[in-house]
Write a protein that holds these residues in place. Structure first.
Motif, PDB file in Angstrom:
ATOM      1  N   ASP A  28       0.781  -0.874  -0.022  1.00 20.93           N
ATOM      2  CA  ASP A  28       0.416  -0.067   0.323  1.00 20.93           C
ATOM      3  C   ASP A  28       0.945   1.016  -0.434  1.00 20.93           C
ATOM      4  N   ALA A  29       1.745   1.259   0.775  1.00 15.71           N
ATOM      5  CA  ALA A  29       2.618   1.990   0.865  1.00 15.71           C
ATOM      6  C   ALA A  29       3.565   2.725  -0.309  1.00 15.71           C
ATOM      7  N   ALA A  30       4.308   1.895  -1.531  1.00 12.80           N
ATOM      8  CA  ALA A  30       5.005   1.974  -2.368  1.00 12.80           C
ATOM      9  C   ALA A  30       4.013   1.910  -3.444  1.00 12.80           C
TER      10      ALA A  30
ATOM     11  N   ALA B 266       1.013   4.012  -3.181  1.00 14.38           N
ATOM     12  CA  ALA B 266       1.158   5.489  -3.021  1.00 14.38           C
ATOM     13  C   ALA B 266       2.453   6.326  -3.418  1.00 14.38           C
ATOM     14  N   ARG B 267       3.334   5.915  -3.290  1.00 16.84           N
ATOM     15  CA  ARG B 267       4.502   6.351  -3.565  1.00 16.84           C
ATOM     16  C   ARG B 267       4.252   6.448  -5.787  1.00 16.84           C
ATOM     17  N   PHE B 268       4.223   5.550  -5.977  1.00 11.22           N
ATOM     18  CA  PHE B 268       3.246   5.295  -7.184  1.00 11.22           C
ATOM     19  C   PHE B 268       3.108   5.759  -7.485  1.00 11.22           C
ATOM     20  N   LEU B 269       1.987   6.722  -7.241  1.00 15.82           N
ATOM     21  CA  LEU B 269       1.032   7.024  -7.963  1.00 15.82           C
ATOM     22  C   LEU B 269       1.582   8.649  -7.530  1.00 15.82           C
ATOM     23  N   ARG B 270       1.798   9.113  -6.532  1.00 15.17           N
ATOM     24  CA  ARG B 270       2.667  10.260  -6.280  1.00 15.17           C
ATOM     25  C   ARG B 270       3.454  10.667  -7.500  1.00 15.17           C
ATOM     26  N   THR B 271       4.726   9.169  -7.436  1.00 17.71           N
ATOM     27  CA  THR B 271       5.729   9.579  -8.956  1.00 17.71           C
ATOM     28  C   THR B 271       5.160  10.020 -10.207  1.00 17.71           C
ATOM     29  N   ALA B 272       4.096   8.835 -10.425  1.00 16.33           N
ATOM     30  CA  ALA B 272       4.070   8.970 -11.823  1.00 16.33           C
ATOM     31  C   ALA B 272       3.311  11.206 -11.408  1.00 16.33           C
TER      32      ALA B 272
ATOM     33  N   GLY C 257      -5.241 -16.515  -7.609  1.00 10.78           N
ATOM     34  CA  GLY C 257      -4.696 -18.300  -7.894  1.00 10.78           C
ATOM     35  C   GLY C 257      -2.718 -18.862  -8.119  1.00 10.78           C
ATOM     36  N   ILE C 258      -2.161 -19.372  -9.005  1.00 10.57           N
ATOM     37  CA  ILE C 258      -0.980 -19.511  -8.925  1.00 10.57           C
ATOM     38  C   ILE C 258      -0.477 -19.117  -9.182  1.00 10.57           C
ATOM     39  N   GLU C 259      -0.737 -18.394 -10.330  1.00  8.92           N
ATOM     40  CA  GLU C 259       0.054 -16.750 -11.156  1.00  8.92           C
ATOM     41  C   GLU C 259      -0.160 -16.034 -10.014  1.00  8.92           C
ATOM     42  N   ASP C 260      -0.781 -15.197  -9.341  1.00 10.75           N
ATOM     43  CA  ASP C 260      -0.084 -14.294  -8.260  1.00 10.75           C
ATOM     44  C   ASP C 260       0.510 -14.386  -7.314  1.00 10.75           C
ATOM     45  N   ASP C 261       0.341 -15.882  -6.700  1.00  7.45           N
ATOM     46  CA  ASP C 261       1.645 -16.269  -5.820  1.00  7.45           C
ATOM     47  C   ASP C 261       2.706 -16.166  -6.062  1.00  7.45           C
ATOM     48  N   ILE C 262       2.923 -16.677  -8.123  1.00 10.04           N
ATOM     49  CA  ILE C 262       4.742 -17.188  -8.437  1.00 10.04           C
ATOM     50  C   ILE C 262       4.758 -15.653  -8.861  1.00 10.04           C
ATOM     51  N   ALA C 263       4.149 -15.157  -9.219  1.00  3.56           N
ATOM     52  CA  ALA C 263       4.282 -13.548  -9.392  1.00  3.56           C
ATOM     53  C   ALA C 263       4.830 -12.216  -8.612  1.00  3.56           C
ATOM     54  N   GLY C 264       4.285 -12.951  -6.827  1.00  2.00           N
ATOM     55  CA  GLY C 264       4.383 -11.799  -6.130  1.00  2.00           C
ATOM     56  C   GLY C 264       3.260 -10.857  -5.885  1.00  2.00           C
ATOM     57  N   HIS C 265       2.309 -11.574  -7.121  1.00  2.15           N
ATOM     58  CA  HIS C 265       1.314  -9.732  -6.096  1.00  2.15           C
ATOM     59  C   HIS C 265       1.055  -9.676  -5.110  1.00  2.15           C
ATOM     60  N   CYS C 266       0.540  -8.448  -4.617  1.00  2.00           N
ATOM     61  CA  CYS C 266      -0.072  -7.758  -3.333  1.00  2.00           C
ATOM     62  C   CYS C 266      -1.279  -8.390  -3.110  1.00  2.00           C
ATOM     63  N   ARG C 267      -2.448  -8.075  -4.744  1.00  4.20           N
ATOM     64  CA  ARG C 267      -3.375  -7.952  -4.597  1.00  4.20           C
ATOM     65  C   ARG C 267      -4.016  -8.190  -6.409  1.00  4.20           C
ATOM     66  N   ARG C 268      -5.683  -8.456  -6.215  1.00 13.75           N
ATOM     67  CA  ARG C 268      -6.163  -8.324  -7.552  1.00 13.75           C
ATOM     68  C   ARG C 268      -6.615  -7.188  -7.171  1.00 13.75           C
ATOM     69  N   TYR C 269      -7.289  -6.462  -8.465  1.00 15.50           N
ATOM     70  CA  TYR C 269      -7.973  -5.386  -8.253  1.00 15.50           C
ATOM     71  C   TYR C 269      -9.864  -5.267  -8.534  1.00 15.50           C
ATOM     72  N   THR C 270     -10.539  -4.430  -7.839  1.00 14.32           N
ATOM     73  CA  THR C 270     -12.252  -4.259  -8.854  1.00 14.32           C
ATOM     74  C   THR C 270     -11.824  -3.175  -9.089  1.00 14.32           C
ATOM     75  N   ARG C 271     -13.325  -2.499  -9.939  1.00 15.30           N
ATOM     76  CA  ARG C 271     -13.627  -1.668 -10.390  1.00 15.30           C
ATOM     77  C   ARG C 271     -14.131  -0.468  -8.964  1.00 15.30           C
TER      78      ARG C 271
ATOM     79  N   LEU D  21      -9.323   3.917  -4.860  1.00 15.30           N
ATOM     80  CA  LEU D  21      -7.354   4.881  -4.906  1.00 15.30           C
ATOM     81  C   LEU D  21      -7.668   5.613  -6.038  1.00 15.30           C
ATOM     82  N   ALA D  22      -8.030   5.679  -6.771  1.00 19.54           N
ATOM     83  CA  ALA D  22      -8.186   7.712  -7.638  1.00 19.54           C
ATOM     84  C   ALA D  22      -8.700   8.422  -6.717  1.00 19.54           C
ATOM     85  N   ALA D  23      -9.883   8.590  -6.085  1.00 15.42           N
ATOM     86  CA  ALA D  23     -10.474   8.974  -5.230  1.00 15.42           C
ATOM     87  C   ALA D  23      -9.439   9.653  -4.263  1.00 15.42           C
ATOM     88  N   ASP D  24      -8.407   8.895  -3.351  1.00 14.93           N
ATOM     89  CA  ASP D  24      -7.789   8.897  -2.421  1.00 14.93           C
ATOM     90  C   ASP D  24      -7.179   9.466  -2.651  1.00 14.93           C
TER      91      ASP D  24
END
Length: 260
Positions: A104-106, A108-114, A136-150, A156-159
């Motif tokens: 979550d912290a990174a 937020a930094r990503f959005l500010r930097t962009a 699924g397994i692909e999220d785990d092996i890729a190191g994902h923190c989350r999947r998103y909803t609309r 996230l954008a509003a925040d």
């Protein structure tokens, strides 16, 4: 011939269509992988630079785009976008399957930097994994923190003061139908990556090699190409509102441009 997965083709076709009426300018790409989005941008007349954590990924990009680099149209940078020295403002910041790797912290930094690196007319495009119920397994092996909803993307954008101007689900229903096969192939070929650190899994996520998942025999190029995928491209647009879409495409305007 480099044969791309059907989901990748569908994403590139949608991106190309969205950029068709945008005057080419300068771009910053984060996490370019093999350079498929880079190719779309350069072919459309854009110039820019791409950041990636993986030295091998950057080396491959420099080989693939040696001509464009020599012409001064492109630079591949082996660095963390969040810590890199800022360059000239860009008209587009674009990332594909990047934000989900950030806590979550990174994030937020990503959005500010962009936002800080966009020009007055600049905007951001992000493609992220959707449908949390399909984790699924692909999220785990890729190191994902989350999947998103609309709704999650809108919040996230509003925040962070961004304004979403376009949001769509991609690759449905094709990727959904292929998901069980995809999970099987990934589990068989890449399960050992679960022993790696999250950072190393993130670095390797841009240079994966899973037969019939990330690469295909050249003969299958007769079936997997932009021409033959046109009906499925039309289908993904028909299903762009699906909550089960496995990819979410979002265009947004940074805080300083609101009200302009």
């Amino acid at each position: 011939m480099n044969v791309l997965p059907p989901g990748t083709l569908l994403q590139l076709m949608y991106l190309g269509e969205r950029l068709r009426d945008v005057p080419p300018g300068s771009f910053i790409e984060i996490g370019p992988g093999a350079g498929e989005i880079t190719q779309v941008l350069l072919d459309a007349g854009w110039t820019g630079r791409a950041y990636d954590l993986g030295a091998e990924t950057v080396a491959a990009l420099r080989e693939r785009f040696a001509r464009e680099i020599a012409e001064g149209r492109f630079a591949a940078v082996n660095a963390d976008f969040l810590q890199a020295q800022p360059g000239p403002p860009a008209d587009l910041v674009i990332s594909c399957m990047v934000m989900e790797h950030l806590d979550d912290a990174a994030q937020a930094r990503f959005l500010r930097t962009a936002a800080s690196q966009l020009s007055d007319r600049g905007f951001m495009i992000s493609l992220v994994p959707g449908s949390p119920r399909d984790w699924g397994i692909e999220d785990d092996i890729a190191g994902h923190c989350r999947r998103y909803t609309r709704d999650g993307l809108r919040q996230l954008a509003a925040d962070h003061g961004w304004q979403i101007r376009h949001l769509a689900g991609l690759t449905a229903p094709v990727s959904n139908l292929l998901l069980p096969i995809s999970n099987f192939l990934v589990n068989r070929s890449e399960r050992q990556k679960l022993a790696l650190s999250a950072l190393e899994r993130t670095k390797q996520s841009g240079r994966r090699s899973v037969r019939f998942k990330t690469h295909f025999p050249s003969v299958l190029g007769l079936l997997l190409n932009r021409r033959t995928m046109l009906p499925l491209h039309a289908l993904q647009k028909l299903f762009s509102g699906s909550e089960r879409a496995l990819v979410l495409y979002v265009e947004c305007i940074p805080p300083r441009e609101q009200g302009a």
